[in-house]
Design a protein around this motif. Sequence first.
Motif, PDB file in Angstrom:
ATOM      1  N   ARG A 132       0.266  14.742 -50.908  1.00  0.00           N
ATOM      2  CA  ARG A 132      -1.365  15.530 -50.158  1.00  0.00           C
ATOM      3  C   ARG A 132      -1.247  16.749 -49.685  1.00  0.00           C
ATOM      4  NH1 ARG A 132      -3.313  12.085 -47.987  1.00  0.00           N
ATOM      5  NH2 ARG A 132      -4.168  11.268 -49.459  1.00  0.00           N
ATOM      6  N   GLN A 133       0.076  16.824 -48.089  1.00  0.00           N
ATOM      7  CA  GLN A 133       0.571  18.775 -47.348  1.00  0.00           C
ATOM      8  C   GLN A 133       1.436  19.007 -48.940  1.00  0.00           C
ATOM      9  OE1 GLN A 133      -0.889  18.373 -45.079  1.00  0.00           O
ATOM     10  NE2 GLN A 133       0.341  20.705 -44.812  1.00  0.00           N
ATOM     11  N   ARG A 134       1.855  18.614 -49.481  1.00  0.00           N
ATOM     12  CA  ARG A 134       2.627  19.157 -50.506  1.00  0.00           C
ATOM     13  C   ARG A 134       1.778  20.363 -51.689  1.00  0.00           C
ATOM     14  NH1 ARG A 134       7.038  15.654 -50.703  1.00  0.00           N
ATOM     15  NH2 ARG A 134       5.940  14.544 -53.031  1.00  0.00           N
ATOM     16  N   GLU A 135       0.925  19.505 -51.791  1.00  0.00           N
ATOM     17  CA  GLU A 135      -0.416  20.152 -52.762  1.00  0.00           C
ATOM     18  C   GLU A 135      -0.934  21.127 -51.823  1.00  0.00           C
ATOM     19  OE1 GLU A 135      -2.715  17.309 -53.777  1.00  0.00           O
ATOM     20  OE2 GLU A 135      -0.877  16.216 -55.415  1.00  0.00           O
ATOM     21  N   ILE A 136      -1.404  20.969 -50.946  1.00  0.00           N
ATOM     22  CA  ILE A 136      -2.534  22.190 -49.749  1.00  0.00           C
ATOM     23  C   ILE A 136      -1.411  22.694 -49.642  1.00  0.00           C
ATOM     24  CG2 ILE A 136      -3.400  22.345 -47.587  1.00  0.00           C
ATOM     25  CD1 ILE A 136      -3.914  19.229 -47.412  1.00  0.00           C
ATOM     26  N   GLU A 137       0.124  22.584 -49.330  1.00  0.00           N
ATOM     27  CA  GLU A 137       0.629  23.977 -48.716  1.00  0.00           C
ATOM     28  C   GLU A 137       1.293  24.674 -50.810  1.00  0.00           C
ATOM     29  OE1 GLU A 137       4.336  22.376 -47.483  1.00  0.00           O
ATOM     30  OE2 GLU A 137       3.195  21.957 -45.166  1.00  0.00           O
ATOM     31  N   ASP A 138       1.187  23.862 -51.690  1.00  0.00           N
ATOM     32  CA  ASP A 138       1.423  24.603 -52.872  1.00  0.00           C
ATOM     33  C   ASP A 138       0.181  25.647 -53.114  1.00  0.00           C
ATOM     34  OD1 ASP A 138       3.284  23.852 -53.713  1.00  0.00           O
ATOM     35  OD2 ASP A 138       2.847  21.911 -54.358  1.00  0.00           O
ATOM     36  N   LEU A 139      -1.383  24.893 -52.539  1.00  0.00           N
ATOM     37  CA  LEU A 139      -2.284  25.410 -52.833  1.00  0.00           C
ATOM     38  C   LEU A 139      -1.995  26.328 -52.117  1.00  0.00           C
ATOM     39  CD1 LEU A 139      -4.877  25.931 -54.832  1.00  0.00           C
ATOM     40  CD2 LEU A 139      -6.083  24.267 -52.571  1.00  0.00           C
ATOM     41  N   ALA A 140      -2.421  26.919 -50.760  1.00  0.00           N
ATOM     42  CA  ALA A 140      -2.146  27.893 -49.548  1.00  0.00           C
ATOM     43  C   ALA A 140      -1.639  28.833 -50.852  1.00  0.00           C
ATOM     44  CB  ALA A 140      -1.338  27.290 -48.703  1.00  0.00           C
ATOM     45  N   ALA A 141       0.119  28.254 -50.821  1.00  0.00           N
ATOM     46  CA  ALA A 141       0.630  29.692 -51.321  1.00  0.00           C
ATOM     47  C   ALA A 141       0.502  29.909 -52.125  1.00  0.00           C
ATOM     48  CB  ALA A 141       2.136  28.646 -51.887  1.00  0.00           C
ATOM     49  N   GLN A 142      -0.187  29.308 -53.499  1.00  0.00           N
ATOM     50  CA  GLN A 142      -0.470  29.976 -54.794  1.00  0.00           C
ATOM     51  C   GLN A 142      -1.495  31.507 -54.455  1.00  0.00           C
ATOM     52  OE1 GLN A 142      -2.245  26.918 -57.342  1.00  0.00           O
ATOM     53  NE2 GLN A 142       0.050  27.010 -57.432  1.00  0.00           N
ATOM     54  N   LYS A 143      -2.738  30.476 -53.697  1.00  0.00           N
ATOM     55  CA  LYS A 143      -3.709  31.435 -52.711  1.00  0.00           C
ATOM     56  C   LYS A 143      -3.153  33.115 -52.272  1.00  0.00           C
ATOM     57  CE  LYS A 143      -7.565  28.574 -51.913  1.00  0.00           C
ATOM     58  NZ  LYS A 143      -8.116  27.831 -51.092  1.00  0.00           N
ATOM     59  N   GLY A 144      -1.735  32.429 -51.296  1.00  0.00           N
ATOM     60  CA  GLY A 144      -1.360  33.471 -50.555  1.00  0.00           C
ATOM     61  C   GLY A 144      -0.504  34.306 -51.793  1.00  0.00           C
ATOM     62  N   MET A 145       0.342  33.938 -52.967  1.00  0.00           N
ATOM     63  CA  MET A 145      -0.124  34.739 -54.262  1.00  0.00           C
ATOM     64  C   MET A 145      -0.534  35.658 -55.012  1.00  0.00           C
ATOM     65  SD  MET A 145       3.887  32.201 -55.441  1.00  0.00           S
ATOM     66  CE  MET A 145       3.768  33.493 -57.502  1.00  0.00           C
ATOM     67  N   ASN A 146      -1.380  34.797 -54.907  1.00  0.00           N
ATOM     68  CA  ASN A 146      -2.791  35.462 -55.727  1.00  0.00           C
ATOM     69  C   ASN A 146      -3.471  36.533 -55.020  1.00  0.00           C
ATOM     70  OD1 ASN A 146      -5.019  36.198 -57.454  1.00  0.00           O
ATOM     71  ND2 ASN A 146      -6.676  34.701 -56.727  1.00  0.00           N
ATOM     72  N   THR A 147      -3.260  36.976 -53.389  1.00  0.00           N
ATOM     73  CA  THR A 147      -3.765  37.828 -52.820  1.00  0.00           C
ATOM     74  C   THR A 147      -2.488  38.828 -52.658  1.00  0.00           C
ATOM     75  OG1 THR A 147      -4.905  35.970 -50.946  1.00  0.00           O
ATOM     76  CG2 THR A 147      -4.209  38.317 -50.178  1.00  0.00           C
ATOM     77  N   ALA A 148      -1.544  37.905 -52.654  1.00  0.00           N
ATOM     78  CA  ALA A 148      -0.744  39.384 -52.496  1.00  0.00           C
ATOM     79  C   ALA A 148      -0.593  40.417 -54.099  1.00  0.00           C
ATOM     80  CB  ALA A 148       1.414  38.768 -52.226  1.00  0.00           C
ATOM     81  N   THR A 149      -0.473  39.637 -55.177  1.00  0.00           N
ATOM     82  CA  THR A 149      -0.587  40.180 -56.369  1.00  0.00           C
ATOM     83  C   THR A 149      -1.442  41.301 -56.078  1.00  0.00           C
ATOM     84  OG1 THR A 149       0.118  38.221 -57.736  1.00  0.00           O
ATOM     85  CG2 THR A 149      -0.461  39.930 -58.853  1.00  0.00           C
ATOM     86  N   GLN A 150      -2.680  40.556 -56.051  1.00  0.00           N
ATOM     87  CA  GLN A 150      -4.199  41.629 -55.849  1.00  0.00           C
ATOM     88  C   GLN A 150      -4.170  42.565 -54.896  1.00  0.00           C
ATOM     89  OE1 GLN A 150      -7.799  39.252 -54.931  1.00  0.00           O
ATOM     90  NE2 GLN A 150      -7.811  38.192 -56.792  1.00  0.00           N
ATOM     91  N   ILE A 164      -0.937  44.171 -54.078  1.00  0.00           N
ATOM     92  CA  ILE A 164      -0.536  45.261 -54.943  1.00  0.00           C
ATOM     93  C   ILE A 164      -0.716  45.715 -56.097  1.00  0.00           C
ATOM     94  CG2 ILE A 164       1.910  45.317 -56.508  1.00  0.00           C
ATOM     95  CD1 ILE A 164       2.854  42.101 -54.590  1.00  0.00           C
ATOM     96  N   GLU A 165      -1.970  44.900 -57.006  1.00  0.00           N
ATOM     97  CA  GLU A 165      -2.557  45.451 -57.510  1.00  0.00           C
ATOM     98  C   GLU A 165      -3.167  47.399 -57.146  1.00  0.00           C
ATOM     99  OE1 GLU A 165      -3.929  43.097 -59.940  1.00  0.00           O
ATOM    100  OE2 GLU A 165      -2.671  42.121 -61.123  1.00  0.00           O
ATOM    101  N   ALA A 166      -3.799  46.522 -56.077  1.00  0.00           N
ATOM    102  CA  ALA A 166      -5.051  47.724 -55.463  1.00  0.00           C
ATOM    103  C   ALA A 166      -4.113  48.939 -54.549  1.00  0.00           C
ATOM    104  CB  ALA A 166      -5.270  46.831 -54.205  1.00  0.00           C
ATOM    105  N   ALA A 167      -2.611  48.559 -53.926  1.00  0.00           N
ATOM    106  CA  ALA A 167      -1.771  49.775 -53.754  1.00  0.00           C
ATOM    107  C   ALA A 167      -1.505  50.175 -55.098  1.00  0.00           C
ATOM    108  CB  ALA A 167      -0.401  48.844 -53.290  1.00  0.00           C
ATOM    109  N   THR A 168      -0.854  49.696 -55.749  1.00  0.00           N
ATOM    110  CA  THR A 168      -0.871  50.632 -57.151  1.00  0.00           C
ATOM    111  C   THR A 168      -1.170  51.502 -58.195  1.00  0.00           C
ATOM    112  OG1 THR A 168       0.702  48.298 -57.962  1.00  0.00           O
ATOM    113  CG2 THR A 168       0.371  50.201 -59.998  1.00  0.00           C
ATOM    114  N   ARG A 169      -2.912  50.807 -57.574  1.00  0.00           N
ATOM    115  CA  ARG A 169      -4.095  51.409 -57.944  1.00  0.00           C
ATOM    116  C   ARG A 169      -3.906  53.120 -56.938  1.00  0.00           C
ATOM    117  NH1 ARG A 169      -6.624  46.991 -59.153  1.00  0.00           N
ATOM    118  NH2 ARG A 169      -7.895  47.010 -56.983  1.00  0.00           N
ATOM    119  N   ASP A 170      -4.472  52.495 -55.679  1.00  0.00           N
ATOM    120  CA  ASP A 170      -4.106  53.648 -54.405  1.00  0.00           C
ATOM    121  C   ASP A 170      -2.514  54.823 -55.317  1.00  0.00           C
ATOM    122  OD1 ASP A 170      -5.906  52.597 -53.847  1.00  0.00           O
ATOM    123  OD2 ASP A 170      -4.547  51.248 -52.274  1.00  0.00           O
TER     124      ASP A 170
END
Length: 294
Positions: A68-86, A88-94
């Motif tokens: 369960r903890q790994r799932e929570i961490e994986d979900l947090a990591a995915q959210k972090g990657m998604n936030t980082a990707t967004q 990067i995309e915003a920085a690229t647009r800027d």
Amino acid sequence: MLARLGVIALVFGLAASLGQAQEQTGDTQRQAGRQDYPPHLFSRPIAVDVIEDKAEAEARKREEEEARQREIEDLAAQKGMNTATQSIEAATRDMRDYALYSTILVGVGTVLLLFTLFLTRQANRAAQAAVDVTREMGKKQARAYLYIKIGNFEISVVDNADSSNLVTRVVVTVANSGNTPAYSPVIYYDIQEAIPNQIIPLPNPETMQKTPVNNGFIPPNEDSTTRLSRTFEVDDPVAFQRFDKRIIRFTYCINFLDEFDEERWTPIISGTFHHWPKGSVSFLPDKIHEVQEN
């Protein structure tokens, strides 16, 4: 552990017995032609309590917690990657927008710079033109200006060895009305016999006679007198001397160097000498011709 194995064996034995009973019942029903039997004849399921070892339960619980903890961490990591990707995309647009704006600003700046250089060049040209005009005006105000004053005119009958029998002499005074001296003045002139109202082409100065002014130097507001002459051979020198049917045309101009070491020419002036009833002779100029003073 042995108790757990015993329970498992008991469960498998009961299941096997139940299976055999069901197979036998199915065979009996097929033989009897779908004959119904009371419900109490079927065997009922037996509830089995599975006894689990406490250590294994805790291990399983830990594994579940870790999963369960790994799932929570994986979900947090995915959210972090998604936030980082967004991000990067915003920085690229800027960065893209910044590059576009920078390009536009650089283009505008380049155009303004070129326009400024053009205006600067025009201003420099205007300033240079103003300087040239001022310099030229200064030269015109300071340079020498020469002109000729016609003096006495004489016609004499002679008997020369070269068959010429008439000589004309003109006394001219070269005056300087400028503010600086005139150097090396030379008078270009031509004295011709002509018929009244006859049109004579204007001669080229290079084909005229030339006489240097006496001292070769005329200070400002001063003059120098020179005598010009030419001999002719005519049929009747006496009649010519009386201006009978003939006139004398006089054409002249002056070449000199000014204070700025520039060569100058005065206008070419032509005219005729006329004999008046009382015996006086005067020069009547025609006009100032196309070759203007420079």
